[in-house]
Design an enzyme around this catalytic site. Structure first.
Site, PDB file in Angstrom:
ATOM      1  N   PHE A 245       6.718  21.326  22.395  1.00 40.77           N
ATOM      2  CA  PHE A 245       5.306  21.683  22.608  1.00 40.77           C
ATOM      3  C   PHE A 245       4.785  22.706  21.609  1.00 40.77           C
ATOM      4  O   PHE A 245       3.818  23.411  21.884  1.00 40.77           O
ATOM      5  CB  PHE A 245       5.073  22.188  24.045  1.00 40.77           C
ATOM      6  CG  PHE A 245       5.748  21.370  25.092  1.00 40.77           C
ATOM      7  CD1 PHE A 245       5.340  20.063  25.335  1.00 40.77           C
ATOM      8  CD2 PHE A 245       6.812  21.869  25.819  1.00 40.77           C
ATOM      9  CE1 PHE A 245       5.979  19.284  26.283  1.00 40.77           C
ATOM     10  CE2 PHE A 245       7.456  21.102  26.767  1.00 40.77           C
ATOM     11  CZ  PHE A 245       7.045  19.806  27.002  1.00 40.77           C
ATOM     12  N   ARG A 327      -7.741  26.507  13.381  1.00 44.32           N
ATOM     13  CA  ARG A 327      -7.935  25.276  14.154  1.00 44.32           C
ATOM     14  C   ARG A 327      -8.862  25.502  15.349  1.00 44.32           C
ATOM     15  O   ARG A 327      -9.553  24.586  15.791  1.00 44.32           O
ATOM     16  CB  ARG A 327      -6.594  24.681  14.601  1.00 44.32           C
ATOM     17  CG  ARG A 327      -6.693  23.226  15.030  1.00 44.32           C
ATOM     18  CD  ARG A 327      -5.339  22.575  15.225  1.00 44.32           C
ATOM     19  NE  ARG A 327      -4.867  21.926  14.017  1.00 44.32           N
ATOM     20  CZ  ARG A 327      -5.024  20.618  13.739  1.00 44.32           C
ATOM     21  NH1 ARG A 327      -5.654  19.828  14.583  1.00 44.32           N
ATOM     22  NH2 ARG A 327      -4.552  20.110  12.628  1.00 44.32           N
ATOM     23  N   ARG A 359       0.996  23.016  21.390  1.00 40.90           N
ATOM     24  CA  ARG A 359       0.236  21.775  21.579  1.00 40.90           C
ATOM     25  C   ARG A 359      -1.282  21.991  21.524  1.00 40.90           C
ATOM     26  O   ARG A 359      -1.885  22.505  22.472  1.00 40.90           O
ATOM     27  CB  ARG A 359       0.618  21.181  22.929  1.00 40.90           C
ATOM     28  CG  ARG A 359       0.341  19.698  23.059  1.00 40.90           C
ATOM     29  CD  ARG A 359       0.921  19.204  24.365  1.00 40.90           C
ATOM     30  NE  ARG A 359       0.911  17.752  24.463  1.00 40.90           N
ATOM     31  CZ  ARG A 359       1.461  17.067  25.455  1.00 40.90           C
ATOM     32  NH1 ARG A 359       2.061  17.702  26.434  1.00 40.90           N
ATOM     33  NH2 ARG A 359       1.420  15.754  25.473  1.00 40.90           N
ATOM     34  N   PHE A 361      -2.670  23.860  19.106  1.00 42.12           N
ATOM     35  CA  PHE A 361      -2.640  24.790  17.980  1.00 42.12           C
ATOM     36  C   PHE A 361      -3.985  25.504  17.787  1.00 42.12           C
ATOM     37  O   PHE A 361      -4.528  25.544  16.693  1.00 42.12           O
ATOM     38  CB  PHE A 361      -2.285  23.972  16.720  1.00 42.12           C
ATOM     39  CG  PHE A 361      -1.655  24.758  15.598  1.00 42.12           C
ATOM     40  CD1 PHE A 361      -0.330  25.153  15.666  1.00 42.12           C
ATOM     41  CD2 PHE A 361      -2.380  25.079  14.459  1.00 42.12           C
ATOM     42  CE1 PHE A 361       0.261  25.842  14.615  1.00 42.12           C
ATOM     43  CE2 PHE A 361      -1.793  25.778  13.401  1.00 42.12           C
ATOM     44  CZ  PHE A 361      -0.472  26.150  13.480  1.00 42.12           C
ATOM     45  N   THR A 463      -3.846  21.156   8.531  1.00 45.53           N
ATOM     46  CA  THR A 463      -4.817  21.702   7.585  1.00 45.53           C
ATOM     47  C   THR A 463      -4.092  22.283   6.370  1.00 45.53           C
ATOM     48  O   THR A 463      -4.713  22.517   5.343  1.00 45.53           O
ATOM     49  CB  THR A 463      -5.692  22.768   8.254  1.00 45.53           C
ATOM     50  OG1 THR A 463      -4.847  23.647   8.983  1.00 45.53           O
ATOM     51  CG2 THR A 463      -6.661  22.105   9.209  1.00 45.53           C
ATOM     52  N   ALA A 532       1.262  19.029  15.044  1.00 41.69           N
ATOM     53  CA  ALA A 532      -0.085  18.539  14.737  1.00 41.69           C
ATOM     54  C   ALA A 532      -0.248  17.073  15.120  1.00 41.69           C
ATOM     55  O   ALA A 532      -1.037  16.348  14.512  1.00 41.69           O
ATOM     56  CB  ALA A 532      -0.423  18.761  13.262  1.00 41.69           C
ATOM     57  N   GLU A 734      -1.336  15.928  20.907  1.00 45.01           N
ATOM     58  CA  GLU A 734      -2.171  17.049  21.338  1.00 45.01           C
ATOM     59  C   GLU A 734      -3.496  16.662  21.987  1.00 45.01           C
ATOM     60  O   GLU A 734      -3.958  17.342  22.895  1.00 45.01           O
ATOM     61  CB  GLU A 734      -2.462  17.953  20.123  1.00 45.01           C
ATOM     62  CG  GLU A 734      -1.224  18.608  19.559  1.00 45.01           C
ATOM     63  CD  GLU A 734      -1.452  19.146  18.153  1.00 45.01           C
ATOM     64  OE1 GLU A 734      -1.716  18.343  17.243  1.00 45.01           O
ATOM     65  OE2 GLU A 734      -1.381  20.363  17.971  1.00 45.01           O
TER      66      GLU A 734
END
Ligand code: FAD
Ligand code: FES
Ligand code: FES
Lengths: 786, 491
Positions: A245, A327, A359, A361, A463, A532, A734
């Site tokens: 996770f 994020r 999870r 993020f 990213t 991700a 996610e």
């Protein structure tokens, strides 16, 4: 799986290709207790065990560290401190050099590792660790970000700003404005298997570390860094994790490093397995946030401008807090178009454990901020929040309008949220149940119902551009059986299964001909962590590439040998048609081997199209978006704040799913985990910076009896990825987690009913029974005061 | 004279085990994983909360063999004398064939990471043997002590509902071998006292209650271990030295439940699970309360005697028992004394128990037909959570509708389980009306000054505790609208 039955050469379809429901490849072992986790591996003779010594103060100078009693305790072989680190005493994943393996000179959070006892048994290590005499010069500590100044107070890394248009002017000119704050709690991963590593020393500088890690390559590099050896000396391997996770993306590295240092020092295998309390105390969690927002809107509820400040509790070091804050900003729009927007992150330093990936993020935190803003607007204009949501959605895919640019200047090209929300509102009978709920509430004094339908748009890609690459290694043995390996790790999400389905599909062989093998840095190097949600997208593509290389060689070989054009070599289920004849896949492989055709290939993939300029806050940060929506109904007790979730309906988009059975499991599990985060999972620190909820007795993740009483989960059967992803499927790890927001907002809706839906409840999270009751009381008082 | 034996004897799956070397604090989970390399049972928390370590333990109760799920992580090996331990490894069928519970879990995608799975399989196995076709409520109850972080449980529920279509309980090996195992266990229970170890590493398994009584009188600071749902954590979490240990969970003389003249007497060694049937029948409001104590495994191990003896202010049985006017029998040697239960709790960590004395039984009066009794537990998470506040109320109305008597006791509101005497006084003799209740609600501050901790703030405890009186009033009035949220009534 991996039975020895001979393949069916007449089948119309292979068993276990893509777009079929398959059971988890290890399911039969999970249920039998024969699936091997690191702590289940047979220990090499002479294996030593680790007991860890943690700081008992949250912030202070280490005045003296007296470990003599520890050293002389029964079974103790050695005690390691920072002085024993051969390379650099640092496991910072971000290159910030701020994550010591062992504290040196000072401690920065309660529970920070100071030393490690190496003992004959784990029991001996654990009890010896308690004998340390450590003197601290305590310093004042910061344990909460709520009262920090995100503009001025210390940050662990550079914040991000996103700007499009002129938010300040738009808000100032708007007919209505609201400015407020929201408190949003963190979350412990509570993977059922805690952090664990087993290091086995090799020759020269070599060491193998079996580690429950989502990022074997990073673990490898950091172990090498800590040992002061090249990465080639370190092999990291993981067959499966008992849950990750995000909690084993960077947080596995410290244990791996400790085990490796001890193993190299003593020439013996060393295992470290944290106790649950140590794990929860000493390893990072989902970031808690303080979200400041200001929104300008019109009478209808159209958002005209938004300004956000996302302050996040980074803890004592950077870890991944920079990207997590990023994020959050990337998702502060959720599915909504903001004509003018200004959003900032502030990864604030505190004297708590360094928070990390979990999870979503930061994405879910961004979306929770967006949904709070929607609630504010809805209450201000007196409409059902769902109407405000719909009003502010990005334009649908294919629309000509301008309302499709995100705060980071990426165009949303694949938006299907309108259709998803419309279908869900229909199947869940949102309108009808809204009336039923109102009627119920009118006649019920103590129990109140509430309902909410919340959307999700989740951006898929790292990213960090370089993370969007993957490798795979595929061998076809001369009996036609296939060995598959790739850089992704298995933590229960069914990644290995999906990638095996992809490989089976390429070769057109039954799934059980493809052997799933442990992830190891020795087979596929320089991989991204499995995070991700990208596991199947990246590794599926890389494995497909490897399989295609071999298939091409087989095709060319067959064409030449049988003197047919290559387009007459067709891979059929378990067999190959070559001109007018069919031969078994195994037979073709055998012939290819005899003719010295290379039957092994390394595959590679990098995500196209994406780019991101962080300094400018612009770019095509995500390859595509995954969508979904959830509708939840709750009952709350206005005397105690207790609640139950009466019903949840979810409609979720996984494109052309590789395996719907697995994806449904991800959606169900993700929702429940998101619900837990926003309801009962409360992390409590005391005034000395000690985590008081460091075990399941005090930290309450959902149980079976917390599930919605009625729980309907469906996948869209009509969507497919807009981009050429692996078989047009979409990532699923996610995106379902934020569906838990529907429960938070349903609770908020139920609370609002005590003041006739006239006052925005501003229910913070986690919405424990206590928070619900306090919100009820506040609204009652405000309503009475008016 | 009682015979003495120096080994613990039990059955492990299909094997006879006799151990002469057992540390008093050795847990079953460590024994399985470390000594026996049976690594199907996992450690997820080592405190009885996650269920990853779930195994079944079969024991004879009145000659009948009953298998129950337990947490191996906090169960001591020394407590297993005369038991049959069944681990996940025992479910392996011929040629590796999966057991019906396992096959259902596979087919319905009940595992993701799989770490919790052996524990779920064992809990469901235990349930299936008792109730082959369980309703959802029964499944949820059986799974209150099993955490899964991956699946969200829905798939596990689907699997659980389907198990009976995969096989028949009667054909299950444990059913087939029942007679043989019963016989073996009967033989193992030879009426001896077991003593193992010396000096600081000693454990004693008394032969019977009299033997226990005499051991207590002669030992210096022994640790009594009944279900070990508290003591287990002293070892796994606090690494406390508990030797010498005296195990009492097996003592039939403490495992009796009887009723006489409206008084239900519960032996100190009766587990929650064992007490459930009688208590939920005779005092129905206690049923749902017991169902929310720990999870199934904890209820199968934990005893009512232990819940009282530990003196905790947040134990769930003392407040309702105090409200009901229960009494407690303590015994030392052959001497017994019986006191009102509430007097047992003197202060935080201090009970009215002399050295050498033990809790023998609690006696709970069944409320009169014309009285109202209720007990409400408030927690952060509905199930398997420790009380933030718990209120219990026993009301008797006079003919004229005034309060003839009311007894109110709370847990979580003070350093001990405690009566709300000011509130009681404010209500007694008054008409039982909402106005009177509201007036009495202002009196809570005279009775309680609760604390803030990780479970709740003082403010919330006070507010919720007060509101429970209103809930009690509302329920006593009847009516159609629901007064509590309910897990099992579909909206
Ligand atoms: C996961 C988990 C969840 C729990 N949830 C709840 C809950 O919801 N509500 C709740 O109330 N409790 C809860 N508990 C605690 C509860 O199970 C214990 O308080 C239990 O009742 C104690 O009984 P035991 O037999 O296990 O006692 P043990 O652990 O064996 O002993 C407890 C104490 O009592 C002493 N003792 C035991 N028997 C006697 C006796 N006959 N005479 C004198 N002293 C004796 C022991 O020496 C020890 O000090 C939970 C525990 C766990 C592990
Ligand atoms: S390991 Fe969690 S209950 Fe035993
Ligand atoms: S399957 Fe991972 S914890 Fe249950």
């Amino acid at each position: 799986m991996n039975k020895h039955a001979s393949p069916n050469l007449k089948a119309a379809k292979i068993a276990g290709g893509v777009h079929t429901d398959q059971r988890h490849d290890s399911a039969h072992k999970h249920v039998a207790g024969t699936a091997v986790y690191i702590d289940d591996m047979p220990e090499p003779a002479g294996t030593l065990h680790v007991g860890i010594g943690l700081s008992s103060v949250a912030h202070g100078k280490l005045k003296s560290v007296d470990l003599s009693a520890v050293r002389s305790a029964p079974g103790v072989v050695d005690v390691l401190t920072h002085a024993d680190v051969p390379g650099e005493n640092d496991v910072s994943p971000s290159g910030m050099h701020d994550d010591p393996v062992f504290a040196e000179g000072k401690v920065q959070f309660h529970g920070q590792p100071i030393f490690a006892v190496i003992a004959e048994t784990r029991e001996q290590g654990r009890s010896a660790a308690r004998l340390a005499k450590i003197e601290y010069e305590e310093l004042p500590g910061i344990f909460d970000i709520w009262n920090l100044d995100p503009e001025k107070d210390k940050q662990v890394t550079t914040p991000l700003t996103l700007t499009r248009g002129d938010a300040a002017a738009a808000i100032a000119a708007a007919p209505h404005r609201i400015k407020n704050r929201m408190k949003l709690g963190g979350q412990d991963h509570f993977y059922l298997e805690g952090q664990v590593s087993l290091a086995i020393p090799g020759e020269d500088d070599e060491v193998i570390v079996y580690c429950s890690t989502q990022g074997p390559s990073e673990t490898q590099h950091l172990v090498a860094h800590v040992l002061g050896v090249p990465s080639h000396a370190v092999t990291v391997e993981v067959r499966r994790m008992g849950g990750g996770f995000g909690g084993k993306e960077t947080q596995a590295n410290q244990c791996a490093a400790i085990a490796a240092i001890a193993a190299k020092k003593h020439g013996r295998a060393v295992k470290i397995r944290l106790d649950r309390d140590e794990d929860m105390t000493a390893t990072g969690k989902r970031h808690d946030f303080a979200i400041d927002y200001e929104v300008g809107f019109d009478d209808e509820g159209n958002i005209l401008g938004v300004d956000f400040m996302f302050a996040l509790n980074a803890g004592f070091s950077a870890d991944l807090s920079g990207p997590v804050g990023d994020r959050a900003l990337f998702h502060c729009d959720n599915a909504y178009f903001y004509p003018h927007v200004h959003a900032k992150s502030a990864p604030l330093y505190t004297n708590t454990v360094s928070n990390t990936a979990f999870r979503g993020f930061g994405g879910p935190q961004g979306m929770v901020g967006a949904e709070r803003v929607i609630d504010e607007v809805a209450f201000a204009v007196g409409k059902d929040p769902l109407e405000i949501r719909k009003l502010n959605f990005y334009d649908p895919m294919g629309a000509e309008g301008e309302r499709n640019v995100t705060p980071y200047h990426q165009k949303v090209e694949d938006n299907i949220i309108h259709r998803i929300v419309a279908e869900l509102a229909e199947s869940a009978d949102y309108a009808g149940r809204r009336r039923t709920i109102d009627a119920f509430n009118a006649n019920s004094r103590f129990i109140k119902r509430g309902m909410a339908l919340t959307p999700v748009k989740f951006g898929i890609s790292f990213t960090k551009t370089e993370s969007n690459q993957a490798g795979a290694l595929v061998h076809v043995y001369n009996d036609g059986s296939v060995h598959m390996n790739h850089g992704g790790t298995e933590m229960g999400q069914g990644l290995h299964l999906k990638v095996a389905q992809v490989v089976a599909e390429e070769f057109q062989i039954d799934l059980d001909r493809v052997k799933i093998t442990a992830t190891t840095t020795a087979k596929v190097p320089n991989t991204a962590p499995t995070a991700a949600s990208s596991g199947a997208d990246l590794n599926g593509m890389a494995a497909q590439d490897a399989a295609r290389q071999i298939r091409k060689r087989l095709t060319d070989f067959a064409a030449e040998k049988y003197q047919v054009p290559t387009d007459q070599v067709v891979f059929l289920p378990n067999r190959v048609r070559i001109g007018n004849q069919e031969i078994g896949f195994n037979e073709l492989v055998k012939q290819a081997y005899l003719n010295r055709i290379q039957l092994s290939a390394a595959g590679f993939y990098k995500t196209p199209k994406i780019h991101w300029d962080r300094a400018k806050g612009r770019g095509h940060a995500f390859y595509y978006y995954a969508y979904g929506a959830a509708c939840s109904e709750v009952s709350i007790d206005t005397l105690t704040g207790e609640y139950v979730v009466e019903r949840t309906d979810i409609l979720h988009d996984t494109g052309r799913s590789l395996n719907r059975a697995i994806d449904i499991g991800q959606v169900e599990g993700g929702f429940i985990q998101g619900m837990g985060w926003l309801t009962t999972e409360e992390l409590v620190w005391d005034d000395k910076g000690r985590l008081r909820t460091h075990a399941p007795s005090t930290y309450k993740i959902p149980l079976a009896s917390d599930r919605p009483k009625i729980f309907n989960v469906a996948l869209t059967d009509w969507s497919q990825a807009y981009e050429p992803t692996i078989h047009r499927s979409k990532a699923v790890g996610e995106p379902p987690l934020p569906h838990g927001m529907s429960v938070l907002h349903a609770l908020s809706d139920a609370v609002a009913s005590v003041a006739d839906h006239k006052i925005c409840p501003r229910l913070d999270a986690p919405a424990t029974p206590e928070r619900v009751l306090m919100a009820v009381e506040r609204l009652k008082a405000e309503a009475a005061g008016k | 004279m009682t015979k003495t034996r120096n080994e613990i004897r039990f059955l492990l799956n299909g094997e006879d085990v006799a151990l002469s070397q057992v540390a008093p604090d050795e847990t079953l989970l460590d024994y399985l994983r470390l000594r026996r390399s049976l690594r199907g049972s996992k450690e997820g928390c080592a405190e009885g909360d996650c269920g990853a370590c779930t195994v079944l333990v079969g024991r004879l109760t009145d000659g009948k063999l009953v298998y129950e799920s337990v947490n191996a992580c906090i169960r001591f090996v020394g407590s297993l004398d005369g038991c049959h331990v069944v681990t996940i490894e025992h479910l392996r069928g011929e040629a590796g064939k999966l057991h019906p519970v396992q096959q259902a879990m596979v087919d319905f995608h009940g595992s993701q990471c799989g770490f919790c799975t052996p524990g779920f399989v064992m809990s469901l196995y235990g349930l299936w043997m008792k109730e082959p076709k369980p309703a959802d409520a029964a499944i949820e109850k059986a799974l209150q002590g099993n955490l899964c972080r991956c699946t969200g449980y829905e798939a596990i529920m689907r699997a659980a509902r389907a198990i009976s279509s995969y096989g028949k309980v009667a054909k299950d090996p444990l059913a087939v071998e029942r007679a043989a195992v019963t016989e073996k266990l009967t033989v193992l229970r030879d009426g001896s006292r077991v003593e193992i170890g010396a000096e600081k590493h000693r454990l004693i398994v008394p032969a019977d209650v009299d033997d226990f009584a005499s051991i207590l009188e002669s030992e210096q600071k022994p640790t009594i271990v009944a279900g070990s749902t508290d003591v287990g954590l002293w070892v796994t979490k606090h690494m406390r030295d508990i030797s010498p240990v005296v195990f009492i969970g097996h003592l039939d003389g403490l495992r009796t439940i009887s009723e006489k003249d409206g008084l239900v007497s519960i032996g100190a060694g009766v587990t929650y699970t064992e007490a459930f049937e009688t208590l939920s029948k005779r005092i129905p409001a206690l049923g749902p309360l017991i169902d929310r104590i720990g999870g199934e495994q904890v209820r199968n191990m934990g005893t009512i005697g232990g819940n009282i003896a530990n003196g905790s202010p947040i134990g769930d049985t003392p407040p309702p028992f105090i409200a009901l006017g229960a009494t407690l029998t303590l015994r030392k040697g052959k001497a017994r004394r019986t006191i009102p239960l509430e007097e047992f709790f003197i202060a935080y960590g201090k009970q009215d128990r002399q050295p050498g004395e033990f809790v023998e039984a609690v006696h709970v009066p069944v409320p009169a037909k014309d009285s109202y009794f209720a007990a409400y537990k408030i927690t952060k998470r509905r199930d398997e959570d420790i009380t933030a506040a718990l209120g219990a109320f026993l009301l008797t109305l006079a003919r004229d509708g005034t309060v003839a008597s009311i007894r109110i006791a709370y847990g979580g509101m003070a350093a001990t389980p405690k009566r709300a005497r000011a509130v009681e006084a404010a209500l007694t003799g008054k008409p039982w009306t909402e106005a009177a209740v509201e007036a009495a609600m202002t009196k809570y501050a005279e009775d309680f000054t609760p604390l803030t901790d990780m479970r709740a703030t003082a403010e919330y405890r006070m507010l919720a505790a007060r509101n429970l009186l209103m809930r009690f009033f509302a329920e006593s009035q009847g009516g159609k609208a629901p007064i509590q949220v309910s897990r099992h009534r579909v909206a």
